[in-house]
Design a protein around this motif. Structure first.
Motif, PDB file in Angstrom:
ATOM      1  N   THR A 137       5.308  -5.795 -17.079  1.00 25.76           N
ATOM      2  CA  THR A 137       4.318  -4.737 -17.260  1.00 25.76           C
ATOM      3  C   THR A 137       4.454  -3.712 -16.147  1.00 25.76           C
ATOM      4  N   ALA A 138       4.581  -2.435 -16.520  1.00 27.29           N
ATOM      5  CA  ALA A 138       4.769  -1.364 -15.550  1.00 27.29           C
ATOM      6  C   ALA A 138       3.427  -0.805 -15.086  1.00 27.29           C
ATOM      7  N   HIS A 139       3.355  -0.489 -13.791  1.00 27.94           N
ATOM      8  CA  HIS A 139       2.174   0.117 -13.184  1.00 27.94           C
ATOM      9  C   HIS A 139       2.638   1.296 -12.344  1.00 27.94           C
ATOM     10  N   THR A 140       1.854   2.369 -12.343  1.00 28.15           N
ATOM     11  CA  THR A 140       2.159   3.530 -11.521  1.00 28.15           C
ATOM     12  C   THR A 140       1.170   3.593 -10.369  1.00 28.15           C
ATOM     13  N   LEU A 141       1.699   3.598  -9.130  1.00 33.85           N
ATOM     14  CA  LEU A 141       0.867   3.633  -7.942  1.00 33.85           C
ATOM     15  C   LEU A 141       1.166   4.908  -7.169  1.00 33.85           C
ATOM     16  N   ALA A 142       0.131   5.677  -6.877  1.00 33.99           N
ATOM     17  CA  ALA A 142       0.234   6.862  -6.035  1.00 33.99           C
ATOM     18  C   ALA A 142      -0.339   6.552  -4.662  1.00 33.99           C
TER      19      ALA A 142
ATOM     20  N   LEU B  48       0.864  -1.178   0.000  1.00 30.47           N
ATOM     21  CA  LEU B  48       0.000   0.000   0.000  1.00 30.47           C
ATOM     22  C   LEU B  48       0.899   1.227   0.000  1.00 30.47           C
ATOM     23  N   VAL B  49       0.739   2.092  -0.982  1.00 33.65           N
ATOM     24  CA  VAL B  49       1.541   3.306  -1.068  1.00 33.65           C
ATOM     25  C   VAL B  49       0.962   4.362  -0.131  1.00 33.65           C
ATOM     26  N   ALA B  50       1.844   4.940   0.708  1.00 38.27           N
ATOM     27  CA  ALA B  50       1.424   5.991   1.628  1.00 38.27           C
ATOM     28  C   ALA B  50       1.625   7.375   1.031  1.00 38.27           C
ATOM     29  N   SER B  51       2.736   7.574   0.310  1.00 39.64           N
ATOM     30  CA  SER B  51       3.000   8.860  -0.335  1.00 39.64           C
ATOM     31  C   SER B  51       4.047   8.660  -1.421  1.00 39.64           C
ATOM     32  N   GLY B  52       4.151   9.652  -2.310  1.00 42.12           N
ATOM     33  CA  GLY B  52       5.057   9.529  -3.431  1.00 42.12           C
ATOM     34  C   GLY B  52       4.448   8.714  -4.552  1.00 42.12           C
TER      35      GLY B  52
ATOM     36  N   PRO C 258      10.263  11.457  -1.822  1.00 40.42           N
ATOM     37  CA  PRO C 258      10.403  10.087  -1.320  1.00 40.42           C
ATOM     38  C   PRO C 258       9.153   9.262  -1.608  1.00 40.42           C
ATOM     39  N   LEU C 259       9.363   7.998  -1.889  1.00 38.58           N
ATOM     40  CA  LEU C 259       8.290   7.016  -2.017  1.00 38.58           C
ATOM     41  C   LEU C 259       8.188   6.278  -0.693  1.00 38.58           C
TER      42      LEU C 259
END
Length: 273
Positions: A108-113, A95-99, A135-136
């Motif tokens: 396959t590339a995916h972009t997660l915000a 789970l992405v918190a920030s970045g 920072p990610l």
């Protein structure tokens, strides 16, 4: 509507005049690791990762919780890994918190915000990189997948907290769960969800069950029952529960109380240790 936020360790180091007496707890039934204890000096550098540090919040401990490890990972701009997972039997939930995360799975590339979620199955070839200027920060749960007769490996899941509707619990609109995978799909032997309580919402009984838990508070405050103790928790606090530890909560404050929840499910318990 209250905006969704995703707490993450802030690092740093307290000043020398701060009282070191804290609220961290470790018992035979549960542990509480408060946000204010997640400082720079307790981070680890990970083999195979560049410009990255991690807070290791849970790891299998004999006689305690044994099924999973949980990290909070911070990747500086330009950092990441082409070989993030050292265990070929492991699956991952992120789970992405920030970045912004560039997650590549099987080419396959995916972009997660912020709020982006991925369940990466055993056997997948995946990479993580931070191509952005900030920072990610992300939460990472690792668990070995347990095969079962007639079941194939689970699929890749890429989604977001913003795209999956929360499902309210029976008889109330104050308690809901955001379920990122199909809970009837037995290929998944763990679930990583976001649980939300509106102010005043509660678990109205002391849950006592076989599932182990990692609970990272993303937002809001609550009084949380752990075994026989009521504990005040807030953003960035982590709770770690072994099987059969009684638990309940009452949300406090004026915003939703939300936490990231791990639990192991859908498998027979082993009859040998």
């Amino acid at each position: 509507m209250t905006a969704k936020t995703y707490a993450f360790p802030h690092g740093g180091l307290p000043e020398q005049d701060v009282n070191p007496e804290g609220t961290a707890i470790f018992t035979t039934a549960y542990a509480v690791i408060p946000a204010h204890t997640m400082r720079d000096i307790v981070t680890s550098l990970l083999p195979g990762w560049t410009r990255t540090r991690a807070w290791v919040l849970a790891r299998p401990l004999s006689g305690f919780a044994e099924t999973f490890a949980q990290y909070a990972v911070e990747v500086a701009p330009g950092g990441g890994s082409d070989t993030p997972e050292p265990d070929p039997e492991a699956q991952a939930a992120i789970l992405v918190a920030s970045g912004t995360m560039r997650l590549t799975v099987n080419g396959t590339a995916h972009t997660l915000a912020a709020g982006g979620f991925a369940h990466i199955p055993i056997g997948a070839i995946w990479t993580v990189h931070n191509d952005g200027p900030a920072p990610l920060c992300f939460h990472w749960v690792r668990k070995r997948w347990h095969a079962a007769p007639g079941l194939q490996r689970p699929p890749l899941v890429i989604t977001s907290d913003h795209d999956v509707p929360a499902q309210t619990m029976p008889n109330t609109d104050l308690w809901s769960t955001t379920r990122f995978v199909d809970t009837t799909d037995l290929r998944f032997d763990c679930h990583v969800n976001i649980v939300t309580f509106q102010p005043g919402g509660r678990i109205p009984f002391a849950e006592t069950h076989v599932m182990e838990h990692g609970l990272y508070v993303l937002q809001g405050t609550a009084r949380y029952l752990l075994n026989t103790d009521w504990v005040e928790v807030g953003p960035g606090d982590f709770m770690w529960l072994r099987a059969f530890c009684p638990q309940a909560c009452i949300a406090t404050g004026t915003e939703p109380f939300r936490y990231l929840l791990y639990k192991d499910v859908n498998r027979h318990p082993a009859l040998t240790l």
